[in-house]
Design an enzyme around this catalytic site. Structure first.
Site, PDB file in Angstrom:
ATOM      1  N   HIS A  15       0.870  -1.177   0.000  1.00 45.17           N
ATOM      2  CA  HIS A  15       0.000   0.000   0.000  1.00 45.17           C
ATOM      3  C   HIS A  15       0.910   1.230   0.000  1.00 45.17           C
ATOM      4  O   HIS A  15       2.105   1.122  -0.316  1.00 45.17           O
ATOM      5  CB  HIS A  15      -0.970  -0.045   1.194  1.00 45.17           C
ATOM      6  CG  HIS A  15      -0.294  -0.181   2.518  1.00 45.17           C
ATOM      7  ND1 HIS A  15       0.092   0.905   3.263  1.00 45.17           N
ATOM      8  CD2 HIS A  15       0.096  -1.281   3.221  1.00 45.17           C
ATOM      9  CE1 HIS A  15       0.680   0.492   4.381  1.00 45.17           C
ATOM     10  NE2 HIS A  15       0.695  -0.829   4.376  1.00 45.17           N
ATOM     11  N   ALA A  16       0.408   2.391   0.325  1.00 43.09           N
ATOM     12  CA  ALA A  16       1.158   3.642   0.175  1.00 43.09           C
ATOM     13  C   ALA A  16       2.480   3.657   0.955  1.00 43.09           C
ATOM     14  O   ALA A  16       3.509   4.062   0.413  1.00 43.09           O
ATOM     15  CB  ALA A  16       0.298   4.824   0.597  1.00 43.09           C
TER      16      ALA A  16
END
Length: 88
Positions: A15-16
């Site tokens: 994810h980020a």
């Protein structure tokens, strides 16, 4: 060119935050670095490119590097995967 297959072991996948860690690490090297997953390639120095892989937990990723510091680059990125991006 040097390649190494790794597995996304952290529960949330890339994810980020993990994507940001990968990009930050990749930018420390002069080599071209790519992440491959199921026929898709991402420039490891581009956050948007890495995020587009949508690599979930248990995904297999091939780290590819080509350049003067390719061995160090592959090793550094592989460590991030091995350490589950320090999330667990």
């Amino acid at each position: 060119m040097l390649e190494r297959e790794v597995t996304v072991d952290n529960s949330l996948g890339i994810h980020a935050r993990p994507a940001s860690l990968l990009v930050q690490a990749a930018k420390n090297f002069r080599s071209s670095i790519w992440l491959d997953k199921e026929g898709m390639s991402a420039d490891a120095k581009s956050i948007m490119s890495v995020m587009m892989l949508a690599a979930a937990q248990h995904s297999k990723i091939t780290i590819r590097a080509d350049g003067a510091d390719e061995a160090d680059a592959v090793e550094e990125l592989a460590k991030l995967f091995a350490n589950k991006f320090n999330e667990e």
